[in-house]
Write a protein that holds these residues in place. Structure first.
Motif, mmCIF file in Angstrom:
data_model
loop_
_atom_site.group_PDB
_atom_site.id
_atom_site.type_symbol
_atom_site.label_atom_id
_atom_site.label_comp_id
_atom_site.label_asym_id
_atom_site.label_seq_id
_atom_site.Cartn_x
_atom_site.Cartn_y
_atom_site.Cartn_z
ATOM 1 N N TYR A 8 59.951 97.631 44.209
ATOM 2 C CA TYR A 8 59.211 98.259 43.110
ATOM 3 C C TYR A 8 58.555 97.225 42.208
ATOM 4 C CZ TYR A 8 61.431 102.693 44.328
ATOM 5 O OH TYR A 8 61.837 103.822 44.974
ATOM 6 N N CYS A 9 59.204 96.078 42.015
ATOM 7 C CA CYS A 9 58.657 95.066 41.116
ATOM 8 C C CYS A 9 57.332 94.499 41.635
ATOM 9 C CB CYS A 9 59.660 93.945 40.882
ATOM 10 S SG CYS A 9 60.142 93.039 42.365
ATOM 11 N N ASP A 10 57.029 94.685 42.903
ATOM 12 C CA ASP A 10 55.784 94.194 43.494
ATOM 13 C C ASP A 10 54.741 95.290 43.686
ATOM 14 O OD1 ASP A 10 56.798 91.628 43.632
ATOM 15 O OD2 ASP A 10 57.510 91.856 45.693
ATOM 16 N N MET A 11 55.068 96.520 43.297
ATOM 17 C CA MET A 11 54.145 97.639 43.504
ATOM 18 C C MET A 11 53.188 97.807 42.333
ATOM 19 S SD MET A 11 56.373 100.698 45.136
ATOM 20 C CE MET A 11 57.095 100.597 46.755
ATOM 21 N N LEU A 16 53.497 102.994 42.814
ATOM 22 C CA LEU A 16 54.688 103.569 42.180
ATOM 23 C C LEU A 16 54.537 105.073 41.979
ATOM 24 C CD1 LEU A 16 55.385 100.744 39.598
ATOM 25 C CD2 LEU A 16 56.959 101.470 41.405
ATOM 26 N N GLU A 17 53.352 105.519 41.583
ATOM 27 C CA GLU A 17 53.122 106.963 41.420
ATOM 28 C C GLU A 17 53.268 107.696 42.746
ATOM 29 O OE1 GLU A 17 49.294 106.900 39.537
ATOM 30 O OE2 GLU A 17 50.183 107.007 37.520
ATOM 31 N N ALA A 18 52.747 107.108 43.823
ATOM 32 C CA ALA A 18 52.874 107.723 45.147
ATOM 33 C C ALA A 18 54.337 107.776 45.574
ATOM 34 C CB ALA A 18 52.050 106.936 46.165
ATOM 35 N N GLU A 19 55.060 106.700 45.315
ATOM 36 C CA GLU A 19 56.491 106.664 45.649
ATOM 37 C C GLU A 19 57.254 107.726 44.859
ATOM 38 O OE1 GLU A 19 59.893 104.839 47.602
ATOM 39 O OE2 GLU A 19 57.750 104.863 48.000
ATOM 40 N N TRP A 50 60.201 101.200 36.599
ATOM 41 C CA TRP A 50 59.154 100.241 36.954
ATOM 42 C C TRP A 50 57.772 100.784 36.624
ATOM 43 C CZ3 TRP A 50 59.274 95.299 37.446
ATOM 44 C CH2 TRP A 50 60.476 94.672 37.760
ATOM 45 N N LEU A 51 57.577 102.079 36.794
ATOM 46 C CA LEU A 51 56.287 102.685 36.457
ATOM 47 C C LEU A 51 56.026 102.556 34.951
ATOM 48 C CD1 LEU A 51 53.798 104.178 37.429
ATOM 49 C CD2 LEU A 51 55.094 106.306 37.302
#
Length: 65
Positions: A8-11, A16-19, A50-51
């Motif tokens: 997540y830290c690399d997204m 992140l929204e898609a995940e 993360w988002l």
């Protein structure tokens, strides 16, 4: 949940929204008694955290301009 090994830290915000959408869909489909449900809810909380961080970073960058 997407099967990607990207943490997540690399997204990006879009990733992140898609995940998060996929996690929410998975939670809606899971039976309430599922042992897996608790783990997915924890993962969703991590994704949401993360988002929020990414959005705060973006907000901070736009305020600095």
């Amino acid at each position: 949940m997407t099967g990607a090994a990207k943490p997540y830290c690399d997204m990006s915000i879009d990733e992140l929204e898609a995940e998060l959408r996929q996690l929410n869909a998975h939670i809606r489909r899971s039976p309430a008694w599922s042992a897996h449900l608790g783990a997915v809810e924890d993962i969703r909380r991590d994704c949401e955290t993360w988002l929020r961080r990414r959005r705060a970073e973006l907000q901070g960058q736009s305020n600095a301009s």
